[in-house]
Design a protein around this motif. Sequence first.
Motif: not given
Length: 510
Positions: A359-381
Amino acid sequence: MSTLKKTAIWITLLALFLKLSGFLRESIVARQFGATEFTDGYLLAFSFITLIVAMISGGFNNVFLPMYVKHKKDRAEETERNANGVMNATVMIFLVVSVVGAIFVPYFVPFIFGNMSPTTEEVAVKMTRLFFYAMSGIALNGILESYLQGRRIFVPAQISKILATLMGAVFAILFSEQMGIYSLGYGFIFGTVVGIFIQFYYLLKSGFSWSPTLLVETDFRKAFIALIIPSLLNSVVGQINMFVNKAFASGTGDGAVTYLNNASLLVAIPNTIYATTIAAIIFTLLSEQVDDKKKFQNTMHMGMMISLVTLLPIAVGLFLLGKEALTFIYQGGEFTAADTQNTYIALVLYLPMIVAQGLQFIVSKSMYARGKTATIFKISVTTIALNALLNWLIVDDLGYPGLAVTSSAVAIYYLTISSIVVYKDFERSEITRLLTLFVRVLVPTLLMAVPIYLLKEFTIVGELHYLIRLVGLGLLGVVLYVAGLYLFYREAFRQLLALVRRKKGQPNKS
């Protein structure tokens, strides 16, 4: 390729063959070297290969693909020129990393992994240095996959991965007496080099024209760097968690790293196949539909549905038949029944990751497609602190199984927080649709699981040869689940069929 059906069929078959090749290699390792200091050292060294692959297939691809697709629509020639510059510059950077890393291997490997036995440390240092010599080639192999995916060419990348994995097994069979466990490393590198030539050939065949330039347009470069930095950091976060886990594992006894690795390999089968097939296609569609909110939401829900419908029954099936699968793959030679039992303990505790990561694959890919790389990093760190804290709290008491527990807990945490961030931008009905999805998939899963459990535990079936149980009950499970899906969740059943029938670029609405 003219249709999504043809693409999906080919890459799914190749992904299955890739996993079979991987298990052939691991089976050879288990039988020839067992669960020993040598295999622990090899697996610790291979962590650095996993790091580079994650940085390229995750960090690089998640930024490059949306930018490439977006700019190519309006400025094809300039985009191809920029793509050349990005490729060449990235390879040059990894060439420097290769040289510097090879020099300092004896210092940072013991620092990272800590309490290793002398033999494990010697193997880990030598194998890591070998991998660092080939680091730029390994990076280029991953970069070419991203470029081909941007052109909707998926098959050559799968062939390249198969060669790297399969050659490790072939070299182990042919040269293990002369090279020992290092034959696995040489085989992997040889297969990677051959894969580079294959991918580059198909990239040129698709119309890509390579040029020896490092020039990238200012706007493209600034946008790429702004996105790639948090994306790479995000990919490194996941690997930091892996290094932390292996550092803890190396101090819990000989063979612990191998038990965890062998269990995680079986757990990774569904997600590896899913990530390289359906998830890769869905990411391409999401990147193309980012400006159409309704299509974007429908495509994402389709991805979440396919993830849950396919991965939940697999996780339950491994709980029921995982020991039989591990016996078939690993047990024999130097890998004993006790090793199989220890691996099964880790496998059971890893199982929640199958669904969570899918499920995370799809959630993350949707964020990357929208250019939200910084948001993903803040969560994953934040997962670094959580992972280290949980390991510190429970590993001393539980030993290596505690590491599987923390991995699953962190995966669930990551999925939960990411989903909250994504779905708050969607209509409220999307949340309801997602929650309903979980309930509807649970019914056919139980219809599959209960009969198999009863047959195995309370009838003569449980006393049959492990291979008969694995094949017979496995096939029965597939039949029961498909029947249950057809009876109780026909919409998902039909959509799975529709997925491989529709034309590319035309996402099926639900």
